[in-house]
Design a protein around this motif. Structure first.
Motif, PDB file in Angstrom:
ATOM      1  N   MET A   1      44.484  33.897  26.229  1.00 35.73           N
ATOM      2  CA  MET A   1      45.692  34.691  26.496  1.00 35.73           C
ATOM      3  C   MET A   1      45.540  35.525  27.759  1.00 35.73           C
ATOM      4  SD  MET A   1      48.231  34.418  24.394  1.00 35.73           S
ATOM      5  CE  MET A   1      49.118  35.969  24.637  1.00 35.73           C
ATOM      6  N   LEU A   2      44.304  35.953  28.038  1.00 34.50           N
ATOM      7  CA  LEU A   2      44.054  36.914  29.120  1.00 34.50           C
ATOM      8  C   LEU A   2      43.927  36.269  30.490  1.00 34.50           C
ATOM      9  CD1 LEU A   2      41.523  39.077  27.122  1.00 34.50           C
ATOM     10  CD2 LEU A   2      43.541  40.022  28.278  1.00 34.50           C
ATOM     11  N   VAL A   3      43.889  34.939  30.522  1.00 32.57           N
ATOM     12  CA  VAL A   3      43.636  34.250  31.791  1.00 32.57           C
ATOM     13  C   VAL A   3      44.903  34.121  32.611  1.00 32.57           C
ATOM     14  CG1 VAL A   3      42.784  32.173  32.892  1.00 32.57           C
ATOM     15  CG2 VAL A   3      41.858  32.887  30.705  1.00 32.57           C
ATOM     16  N   SER A   4      44.854  34.596  33.830  1.00 30.94           N
ATOM     17  CA  SER A   4      45.958  34.359  34.767  1.00 30.94           C
ATOM     18  C   SER A   4      45.456  34.612  36.177  1.00 30.94           C
ATOM     19  CB  SER A   4      47.149  35.271  34.432  1.00 30.94           C
ATOM     20  OG  SER A   4      46.789  36.608  34.639  1.00 30.94           O
ATOM     21  N   GLY A   5      46.314  34.332  37.141  1.00 29.36           N
ATOM     22  CA  GLY A   5      46.000  34.655  38.525  1.00 29.36           C
ATOM     23  C   GLY A   5      45.101  33.643  39.218  1.00 29.36           C
ATOM     24  N   GLU A   6      45.050  33.790  40.520  1.00 26.66           N
ATOM     25  CA  GLU A   6      44.227  32.916  41.358  1.00 26.66           C
ATOM     26  C   GLU A   6      43.462  33.788  42.347  1.00 26.66           C
ATOM     27  OE1 GLU A   6      43.745  29.656  41.267  1.00 26.66           O
ATOM     28  OE2 GLU A   6      45.112  29.398  39.578  1.00 26.66           O
ATOM     29  N   GLY A   7      42.395  33.270  42.888  1.00 24.76           N
ATOM     30  CA  GLY A   7      41.635  33.986  43.912  1.00 24.76           C
ATOM     31  C   GLY A   7      41.209  35.355  43.414  1.00 24.76           C
ATOM     32  N   LYS A   8      41.453  36.379  44.199  1.00 21.82           N
ATOM     33  CA  LYS A   8      41.057  37.735  43.796  1.00 21.82           C
ATOM     34  C   LYS A   8      41.869  38.223  42.599  1.00 21.82           C
ATOM     35  CE  LYS A   8      39.798  41.255  46.270  1.00 21.82           C
ATOM     36  NZ  LYS A   8      39.673  42.331  47.300  1.00 21.82           N
ATOM     37  N   GLY A   9      42.986  37.571  42.360  1.00 16.61           N
ATOM     38  CA  GLY A   9      43.815  37.968  41.218  1.00 16.61           C
ATOM     39  C   GLY A   9      43.373  37.331  39.911  1.00 16.61           C
ATOM     40  N   LYS A  10      42.397  36.437  39.977  1.00 14.13           N
ATOM     41  CA  LYS A  10      42.002  35.711  38.765  1.00 14.13           C
ATOM     42  C   LYS A  10      41.297  36.642  37.766  1.00 14.13           C
ATOM     43  CE  LYS A  10      40.041  31.407  38.929  1.00 14.13           C
ATOM     44  NZ  LYS A  10      38.903  30.470  39.052  1.00 14.13           N
ATOM     45  N   THR A  11      41.623  36.444  36.491  1.00 17.85           N
ATOM     46  CA  THR A  11      41.044  37.264  35.428  1.00 17.85           C
ATOM     47  C   THR A  11      39.523  37.173  35.403  1.00 17.85           C
ATOM     48  OG1 THR A  11      42.983  37.071  34.018  1.00 17.85           O
ATOM     49  CG2 THR A  11      40.888  37.529  32.910  1.00 17.85           C
ATOM     50  N   GLY A  12      38.891  38.338  35.396  1.00 17.80           N
ATOM     51  CA  GLY A  12      37.455  38.415  35.173  1.00 17.80           C
ATOM     52  C   GLY A  12      37.195  39.047  33.816  1.00 17.80           C
ATOM     53  N   VAL A  13      36.179  38.544  33.126  1.00 19.00           N
ATOM     54  CA  VAL A  13      35.826  39.086  31.807  1.00 19.00           C
ATOM     55  C   VAL A  13      34.354  39.512  31.842  1.00 19.00           C
ATOM     56  CG1 VAL A  13      35.638  38.588  29.338  1.00 19.00           C
ATOM     57  CG2 VAL A  13      37.526  37.607  30.667  1.00 19.00           C
TER      58      VAL A  13
ATOM     59  N   ILE B   1      31.343  46.172  37.383  1.00 16.18           N
ATOM     60  CA  ILE B   1      32.788  46.049  37.636  1.00 16.18           C
ATOM     61  C   ILE B   1      33.109  46.293  39.106  1.00 16.18           C
ATOM     62  CG2 ILE B   1      33.587  48.420  37.133  1.00 16.18           C
ATOM     63  CD1 ILE B   1      35.897  47.104  35.524  1.00 16.18           C
ATOM     64  N   ASN B   2      32.402  47.196  39.730  1.00 16.57           N
ATOM     65  CA  ASN B   2      32.656  47.449  41.157  1.00 16.57           C
ATOM     66  C   ASN B   2      32.393  46.186  41.986  1.00 16.57           C
ATOM     67  OD1 ASN B   2      33.273  50.061  40.476  1.00 16.57           O
ATOM     68  ND2 ASN B   2      31.400  50.971  41.318  1.00 16.57           N
ATOM     69  N   GLU B   3      31.307  45.535  41.680  1.00 15.82           N
ATOM     70  CA  GLU B   3      30.995  44.306  42.425  1.00 15.82           C
ATOM     71  C   GLU B   3      32.026  43.224  42.133  1.00 15.82           C
ATOM     72  OE1 GLU B   3      27.043  42.778  42.248  1.00 15.82           O
ATOM     73  OE2 GLU B   3      26.164  44.716  42.801  1.00 15.82           O
ATOM     74  N   ALA B   4      32.420  43.133  40.868  1.00 13.21           N
ATOM     75  CA  ALA B   4      33.357  42.079  40.463  1.00 13.21           C
ATOM     76  C   ALA B   4      34.712  42.258  41.149  1.00 13.21           C
ATOM     77  CB  ALA B   4      33.529  42.081  38.948  1.00 13.21           C
ATOM     78  N   ARG B   5      35.115  43.496  41.342  1.00 13.50           N
ATOM     79  CA  ARG B   5      36.433  43.761  41.935  1.00 13.50           C
ATOM     80  C   ARG B   5      36.563  43.193  43.338  1.00 13.50           C
ATOM     81  NH1 ARG B   5      37.546  48.654  38.658  1.00 13.50           N
ATOM     82  NH2 ARG B   5      39.062  47.797  37.167  1.00 13.50           N
ATOM     83  N   LYS B   6      35.440  42.910  43.964  1.00 22.81           N
ATOM     84  CA  LYS B   6      35.505  42.329  45.311  1.00 22.81           C
ATOM     85  C   LYS B   6      36.037  40.894  45.289  1.00 22.81           C
ATOM     86  CE  LYS B   6      31.564  45.141  46.708  1.00 22.81           C
ATOM     87  NZ  LYS B   6      30.083  45.121  46.710  1.00 22.81           N
ATOM     88  N   HIS B   7      35.902  40.228  44.149  1.00 22.82           N
ATOM     89  CA  HIS B   7      36.285  38.804  44.140  1.00 22.82           C
ATOM     90  C   HIS B   7      37.159  38.358  42.972  1.00 22.82           C
ATOM     91  CE1 HIS B   7      33.140  37.883  41.160  1.00 22.82           C
ATOM     92  NE2 HIS B   7      32.464  38.822  41.782  1.00 22.82           N
TER      93      HIS B   7
END
Lengths: 539, 539
Positions: free
Chosen positions: A204-216, A259-265
């Motif tokens: 359900m939580l998956v959406s977006g592409e590139g930097k907008g793609k869901t990270g868990v 999370i800070n590192e993840a937000r870059k991509h």
């Protein structure tokens, strides 16, 4: 040693050996098989000159191709093979294979809860309701479940989110567990084990592409259901490392770094917490849970709380706190935090893995999104109704004064007390050895010892193109007949090596396992160590 | 009429009413709920000024958002609501609701097969193996299954593709069914109902983007599992229309048209065939199957043969031919054609929907790809083991000479004979009415009559923003208490209107259903027709 011959031969190609054996076999034959395929096709005069297979490694879903699931990986297949060799009379330096790779209590000889199986048998074959050998409370439970089934049969479909009567009982159970905090059956979804519900919530939580793609965000070490599911649904896996030096707790600075590192991509949108921990066996403190919730709230993350081991807490002073209760007690400042909590019939004291019962409680989910989630499961028709009935017994066990109460409590206590004993035996055993440390197994069903591998072993493994902890675990299997899962299957900090070993074999077998381990480890250190202290136990 | 008040009020917004009721409720409150959410959040001083929900209609997985599953849609929810109203004493023009919306035999009162339930009860509670009330062949089957389970318990995990012993029995069954044609247990995968296996095979096939994206040909009308699954996994749905004028058979020119058009915007890689048909009830002729296989081979398509109704063939002269057998008999020119065939315990004569048993046989799949498929299911751990045991009884029923043989055969014959009778009653009943035509229900469990709706009714429905067949089905439910699924939920040629009605209610109830239908249809035609012939039956 000759017992290693087969595994070594196979394992000389690392990529092949990280796959399932059947894939392995094919990977070795890959080119040839392709040639044959094309050859066959080009002989046929159907106008398609070089018709290959529609479905192949090249054309298949790329997300499934990259997923891995270590708990059922090649080492487990090899263990089965060795067991068969033993049965055929092949000589080995051990009399039997002991499988400590999977949290499967019944496979390791644990007996089912009598009352639970009585209720399910009565539901399955209601003619037994007239049988005087069955206790009255089991009959009452069974009749109640059947009354909730369409046509009075486990064979009719339930609602896609499960039978209403069982969702009601689950809500009552959660309310009792959490000291009276309300639980609404409308927010309960039954599922075939916890895994199915976890997958659908992640999806359900998956959406977006590139930097907008869901990270868990998932813990490392983790239970590989998470990495496998994220790969399959093409979400970005964000690793946060559990703090091995602090009983595998969650360190807030590490969560922030992650999370800070993840937000870059990517766009982090959820955090998974496994409590009690798999494979790490920790039970989170109340303070740690509070901090995690505050972090999730601040960072706008959906919380997935994998709480399937909530009955498995052993260490003195440890206690299970549900994320829901702690969230509620944090008060209105954190109101609205989204949470999904998962429970299973496969673990705890019942260990009913094969019957596939589970539930998910959704807390403060947007009602539109929750309706969409329930729609998403509707095409699956329903989770197994007998699995749902198993969950009903778990959340609605015999009460004091009922005929089956004493036996139920006795069986439950026996399983949990024995697990607690084995948790201690295993951790103490590991910690008595040079080069092995193991955090207290506070809960769940696993130990996750840290092995300081000699450089020579690491070099040898790398030379063979394989992970050093796989190399070690393979030796453990081939020399001592004990099947464990290498830490690399769960993830671990670079340069550290672990394995996951369940505490499920009987007390007698667990002592056998530890004896085999001590001898094996000493031999291994003698072979690969520097020849000095490696053979001496610490005490 | 007053009984329509509620449905009309609700249904005035088309988009809302095509969703589940819980979504509907929220859709009506959508804006308000959003405001509340934002309001709550902005009051909280956590540094996130306008913190909305992480998971919402806007942010959720867009592929799940678009999927629909009509069989469990809003009309079914409304039927449940009406039933509850009746129970509370609300006056309606009918005494009860008859649910003809879903292929759920036990829900409609069909009794479970005695032998099947005995075996499962014995497996569940092995203490019963000492009970002299159970027949010896049931005990023997149960003991055999338990011997195949780790730890001798249904509560241990099986292999992810199912217990070996049961896969062997499935292979033997297929071999017998197909006149001795070999089936290899290594190509059998057990699953929780057929749906789970269908989804995973479809998922394997998805790859590519734009014109390279996988397209899957599905029949129209179709079982909405297919459209829902394709939406969820983001594959392109390619419609081919079944030929209503020729007993819902597959027309080769139509298949060619369909694929030619599809190739302009996607890459067709698979074709789904449902035989016997759902919702259309046809049983394909051998010639038709041959033609389909030749088409698939020529066009390089993977065949998914949904054969879950293989025991449900009623019409004189009709016979079930498996795709596997026909493919084999086409000889070496078509060797290598990839095929997956699906079977379920939910249909046939057993109707064990809730116990979730199913299997898939894979024919001539690339071994690497098959290994990947088996890896993909490994993270699901295993399908319910009791559901697997149900499948074992289905493929390995009592043999002549065994204690339970006669009862088993009698029960089976009774179910199938009764279904055959009802199939005829229903189709004949529909065909006796003006403006209604219905192909022979040759097999499966459904009738799919074609209703010639009066223009006035079509106009009225469109004015209300809803599909005319939904409008009609709603009237049928509200006026006559019979719940059917509008044809638009399955797909149909533009300008034609149908509904799917199961033949599962008892013979007595089916006559009641047809009586209610005749009266309802007459009233409907009187109200919306041109006032001339619409009230007269054909004969």
């Amino acid at each position: 040693m000759s017992t290693f011959g087969r595994a070594r031969g196979v394992a000389s190609n690392f990529i092949s050996y990280t796959r399932q054996p059947s894939i392995l076999r094919m990977a070795l034959n890959g080119e040839r098989s392709l040639l044959i395929t094309n050859g066959t096709m080009s002989c046929q005069g159907n106008g398609v000159s070089k018709r290959g297979k529609v479905l192949s490694l090249e054309t298949m879903n790329p997300h499934i191709r990259v997923m891995e699931y270590a708990v059922r990986g090649p080492i487990v297949q090899r263990a089965t093979q060795i067991q068969k060799e033993l049965e055929k009379g092949v000589s080995k330096p051990f009399p039997s294979v002991i499988k400590c790779n999977i949290g499967d209590a019944h496979a390791m000889g644990q007996k089912p809860m009598t009352f639970l199986r009585q209720v399910i048998a009565l539901c399955t074959y209601p003619a037994l309701l007239d049988d005087s050998n069955f206790p009255s409370d089991a009959k009452q439970r069974a009749q109640r479940i059947l009354n909730g089934c369409k046509g009075g049969s486990l064979g009719s479909y339930s609602e896609s989110i499960g039978l209403e009567i069982i969702r009601n009982d689950v809500a009552e159970y959660i309310k009792r567990r959490d000291g009276g905090l309300e639980s609404n059956p409308k927010n309960i979804m039954l599922s075939a084990g916890a895994s199915e519900a976890i997958r659908v919530v992640l999806k359900m939580l998956v959406s977006g592409e590139g930097k907008g793609k869901t990270g868990v965000m998932i813990p490392i070490p983790q239970y590989p259901l998470y990495s496998a599911s994220l790969a399959e649904i093409d979400a970005t896996q964000i690793n946060y490392y559990l703090d091995e030096d602090n009983a595998w707790s969650l360190d807030m600075a590490e969560l922030q770094r992650s999370i800070n590192e993840a937000r870059k991509h990517c766009t982090p949108r959820a955090i998974v917490i496994i409590n009690p921990g798999n494979p790490t066996g920790q039970v989170l403190s109340r303070q740690n849970i509070e901090d995690i919730i505050k972090f999730a709230y601040k960072e706008n993350l959906f919380i997935l709380a994998d709480e399937v081991y909530q009955d498995n807490v052993y260490a003195p002073g440890s206690k299970f706190y549900s994320f829901k209760k702690v969230l509620h007690e944090l008060g209105p400042d954190y109101a609205g935090q989204e949470l999904a909590s998962f429970m299973s019939t496969s673990k705890g004291y019942m260990g009913e893995c094969g019957l596939r019962g589970g539930y998910c409680e959704l807390v403060d989910i947007d009602p539109d999104a929750q309706a969409q989630l329930f729609k998403a499961v509707s095409a699956k028709l329903c989770p197994t109704v007998s699995g749902q009935a198993v969950m009903d017994v778990v959340v609605n066990p015999p009460q004091e004064g009922e005929e089956s109460y004493e036996l139920f409590q006795k069986e439950k206590k026996n399983v949990l007390d024995t697990l607690a004993l084995k948790a201690k035996v295993v951790a103490d055993g590991f910690n008595s050895l040079e080069g092995v440390t193991c955090n207290t197994v506070m809960g769940a069903m696993y130990s996750f010892p840290n092995i300081t591998l000699p450089q020579k072993a690491i070099d040898k493994a790398k030379e063979m193109g394989k992970q050093p902890d796989l190399f070690y675990a393979e030796h453990f299997l081939e020399e001592a007949g004990v099947c464990v899962v290498p830490g690399s299957g769960f993830g671990q900090r670079d340069g550290t090596y672990h394995f996951r070993m369940t505490i499920l074999p009987s007390v007698e077998l667990i002592h056998d396992v530890m004896d085999r381990f001590k001898k094996f480890h000493a031999n291994f250190m003698e072979k690969y160590g520097d020849g000095e202290s490696s053979l001496n136990a610490k005490m």
